[in-house]
Design an enzyme around this catalytic site. Sequence first.
Site, short mmCIF file in Angstrom:
data_model
loop_
_atom_site.label_atom_id
_atom_site.label_comp_id
_atom_site.label_asym_id
_atom_site.label_seq_id
_atom_site.Cartn_x
_atom_site.Cartn_y
_atom_site.Cartn_z
CG ASP A 173 31.52 12.51 27.19
OD1 ASP A 173 32.17 11.47 27.37
OD2 ASP A 173 31.65 13.24 26.18
N GLY A 223 31.95 2.79 25.30
CA GLY A 223 31.83 1.34 25.25
C GLY A 223 32.76 0.60 26.21
CD1 TRP A 224 36.26 2.89 27.20
CD2 TRP A 224 37.11 3.13 29.27
NE1 TRP A 224 37.38 3.68 27.12
CE2 TRP A 224 37.93 3.83 28.36
CE3 TRP A 224 37.44 3.14 30.62
CZ2 TRP A 224 39.06 4.54 28.77
CZ3 TRP A 224 38.56 3.85 31.03
CH2 TRP A 224 39.37 4.53 30.11
CG ASP A 244 33.99 11.15 19.96
OD1 ASP A 244 33.57 10.38 20.86
OD2 ASP A 244 34.24 12.35 20.17
#
Length: 419
Positions: A173, A223-224, A244
């Site tokens: 993450d 999703g960047w 999220d």
Amino acid sequence: MFTFTYLLSQHILLVEGELLTQMLKKHFAASGLLSLCFLAVSAAAIAQSSQLAATPPMGWNSWNHFAEKVTDADVRAAADALVSSGMRDAGYIYVNIDDTWQGKRDANGVIHPNEKFPDMKALADYVHSKGLKLGIYSSPGPQTCARYEGSYGHEEQDAKTYAEWGIDYLKYDLCSFIQIMKQEAGDEHSEKAFEIQKAAYEKMHKALLATGRPIVFSLCQYGWNDVWKWGPEVGGNLWRTTGDISDHYSRMEEIGFSQAGLSKYAAPGHWNDPDMLEVGNGGMTNDEYRQHMTLWVILAAPLLAGNDLSKMSPETLAILTNKEVIAVDQDKLGKQGDRVWAEGPKEIWAKPLSGGEKAVALFNRAPDPKSITLKLSDVGFGANAKLRDLWTGKSVTATNGSYTVQIPKHGAVLLRISK
Ligand code: GLA
């Protein structure tokens, strides 16, 4: 071609590291066998890589229900419940510990779990003894999103530790790595920051490969930079496509329906991940949870239950374990579905299945019941096609090439259609 070279280099790394590559080159270059040898190695690499997450991963993750409170006992209880509820046999195999398991590093830099997880190896043994697999969570940054220890500067060491414990899945993450991108590139949204981010994911992927243990690699960076376009390149078996999820219809709907157009980026071994399931957490109606599950299986999304498995209503269990619904998600063709028709809050999505069949979902996003008509020709079938309603488990009939059905507020109908 890029994939070929990439898989090839990964496989060589897995076998012996750089040295072997050099040896192979020296030995075979003169005889002209180099390309043949590389072809053989590449075929093996492709076979191996497609075995990992050949269908979207299924299991459970601690975050949506337990969040920062998760303990060893909760994870064991989840493993027990996966078995006793029949979820394991329905395909839910991964038991994933999310954030907040991390303790301190010792003098050698080795990460240890905190007091909530007294013995990670023993926990992995327990989970494995149930025929399940154990997942864990970290960040490329110095700290995770909940401000626990991340893997920054300790990637190889952490991957080795995970492998020694018997970990089978890593969710990685971005979290505080955004600050590193900012420091090193000036702006976290710049091209340079993007390259730094990609390198960080690739670094952990290589570290995981070097352990020799098959570990599913789950990218989480919300999703960047259109991660679906480069996720496979950095070794991602799945990648989060959004921020999220939460246990509210509006958020589930926003995330789920925003996936339109992403189907071409999913394939066996590489999946778009619109986040974990909220089914059974209490914030939506059963019709809304059925819509959530229907949308996720049409999307070939990972199915990671996010509820307290030790306290499930019969309706929750029925939604999570409908075998015909799960079979849509897990179909071995490995194609993600996409939107084929929409009119205001009424939508139709279709997912190609093996054997020339299709799953077709009819969604009502309106706050009141709606009647939706599916024209079989819109999804590539003739008037004689066979239709099966997967939530009711009953065959249904089309009239004059159309099927009309009344759908409750925020509900969904899922059909399997064959010639
Ligand atoms: C981020 C992720 C979530 C969860 C939390 C844990 O918000 O997107 O899925 O892992 O971090 O801190």
